[in-house]
Write an enzyme that holds these catalytic residues in place. Structure first.
Site, PDB file in Angstrom:
ATOM      1  N   ASP A  12      36.429  -0.349  26.398  1.00  0.00           N
ATOM      2  CA  ASP A  12      36.680   0.648  25.357  1.00  0.00           C
ATOM      3  C   ASP A  12      35.879   0.387  24.079  1.00  0.00           C
ATOM      4  OD1 ASP A  12      38.466   2.109  26.895  1.00  0.00           O
ATOM      5  OD2 ASP A  12      40.202   0.942  26.233  1.00  0.00           O
ATOM      6  N   ARG A  30      46.917   6.269  24.683  1.00  0.00           N
ATOM      7  CA  ARG A  30      46.442   4.896  24.463  1.00  0.00           C
ATOM      8  C   ARG A  30      46.580   4.464  23.009  1.00  0.00           C
ATOM      9  NH1 ARG A  30      40.189   4.097  25.156  1.00  0.00           N
ATOM     10  NH2 ARG A  30      40.164   4.069  22.889  1.00  0.00           N
ATOM     11  N   HIS A  41      37.149  -0.793  32.938  1.00  0.00           N
ATOM     12  CA  HIS A  41      38.068   0.032  33.718  1.00  0.00           C
ATOM     13  C   HIS A  41      37.453   1.384  34.020  1.00  0.00           C
ATOM     14  CE1 HIS A  41      38.994   0.614  29.440  1.00  0.00           C
ATOM     15  NE2 HIS A  41      39.292   1.864  29.751  1.00  0.00           N
ATOM     16  N   HIS A  55      33.740   1.266  32.031  1.00  0.00           N
ATOM     17  CA  HIS A  55      33.475   0.955  30.625  1.00  0.00           C
ATOM     18  C   HIS A  55      34.488  -0.050  30.089  1.00  0.00           C
ATOM     19  CE1 HIS A  55      36.620   4.024  30.473  1.00  0.00           C
ATOM     20  NE2 HIS A  55      36.936   3.571  29.277  1.00  0.00           N
TER      21      HIS A  55
END
Ligand SMILES: O=C(O)CCC(=O)C(=O)O
Ligand SMILES: [Fe+2]
Length: 305
Positions: free
Chosen positions: A101, A269, A254, A99
């Protein structure tokens, strides 16, 4: 200032570089931030080892140097932080699906900054793919097709069918995160606002390609995905505690490898506000609907990141 001032070490042939001898903080010189940004645009993902000195507040302070810090649209922020997203393997935080983000959002994040907090003795690597190179790898006829495609991205889809989520985890997230549904139409090819490169905007939030029956859409997506995720187009990072990875979320996908069983893994994150994608013919992405969906199932943390 050029990236020449950075101690840069490419990790894979087409994406990813390690930056050595930099101590990340909110008070880094602007010239260093500029050099890191220039390197990020070139390598798409940068790795910094040995950043154990960073706590949550320091990570956020560093992230603010990149732009506006934004919280995840549906997942609550980590306690005590303004906008950090925590992914904890014990509470379902395993993003083992390709995906980019938050692409269900209109102006999805430009940059994500991830810090390794608890890392398994073996396993739990993350892999990034270069979506600009993937576009260039397409044969001309497929590139032409992609240039004219648009896709519907949403955070509401049948994620249980795509992920190995256990029943308890599923139920918990349905209870906790029943929330807002996002639907956004993005061009499959966007023009990168800083580099001018064309990048593919796909990944697991894509529900379908607009204008195609579902089965055709699925088959076409498989073809484009295969160019993005082929191994030659990726870099894999073996984490240590204190590592920081920064990726250009407009030029990468990623995947967090879920191969560490019951070992504990925690990463946190920070994401930086992005801008609305623009297609190669100058059209901007469109938010279809953003609203409360009473009957909608929640989206779990592991798959909504
Ligand atoms: O767990 C990881 O390594 C990556 C998780 C992820 O998808 C993210 O932080 O956006
Ligand atoms: Fe992610």
């Amino acid at each position: 200032m050029s990236e020449a001032v950075l101690d840069l070490h490419p990790v894979a042939g087409r994406i990813g570089a390690e930056v050595r001898n930099v101590r990340l903080s909110g008070s880094l010189a602007q010239t260093s931030i500029d050099a890191i940004r220039a390197a990020l645009l070139q390598y798409k993902v940068l790795f910094f080892r040995g950043q154990q000195h960073l706590d949550d507040a320091d990570q956020e302070a560093f992230a603010r140097r990149w732009g506006t810090l934004v919280a995840h649209p549906t997942v609550p922020v980590r306690n005590g932080t303004s906008a950090l997203l925590e992914l904890d393997s014990e509470t379902g935080g395993r993003a083992n699906s390709w995906h980019t983000d938050v692409t269900f959002d209109l102006a999805y994040p430009q940059v994500s900054i991830l810090r390794g907090v608890v890392i398994p003795a073996a396993g739990g690597d993350t892999v990034w793919a270069n979506t600009a190179q993937a576009y260039l790898d397409l044969p001309p006829a497929l590139r032409q097709l992609a240039d004219n495609l648009w896709a519907l991205h949403t955070n509401a889809y049948d994620y249980a069918s795509r992920f190995q989520v256990n029943a308890a985890g599923l139920k918990r997230y349905e209870e906790v995160f029943t929330s807002t549904i996002y639907e956004t139409e993005h061009p499959v090819v966007r023009v990168h606002p800083e580099t001018g490169e064309r990048t593919l905007v796909l990944g697991h939030f894509v529900k379908k390609l607009l204008g195609y029956p579902t089965t055709d859409s699925e088959q076409l997506l498989k073809i484009f995905d295969s160019y993005i995720t082929r191994l030659e187009n990726t870099v894999r990072w073996r984490w240590s505690v204190g590592d920081v990875a920064i990726w250009d979320n407009r030029a990468t996908q990623h995947y967090a490898i879920n191969d560490y069983g019951d070992q504990h893994r925690v990463v946190r994150r920070a994401t930086i506000a992005g801008d609305v994608p623009v297609s190669i013919d100058g059209r901007r992405s469109v938010a279809r609907s953003v609203g409360e969906a009473a009957t909608a199932k929640a989206v779990d943390k592991a798959v909504s990141v």
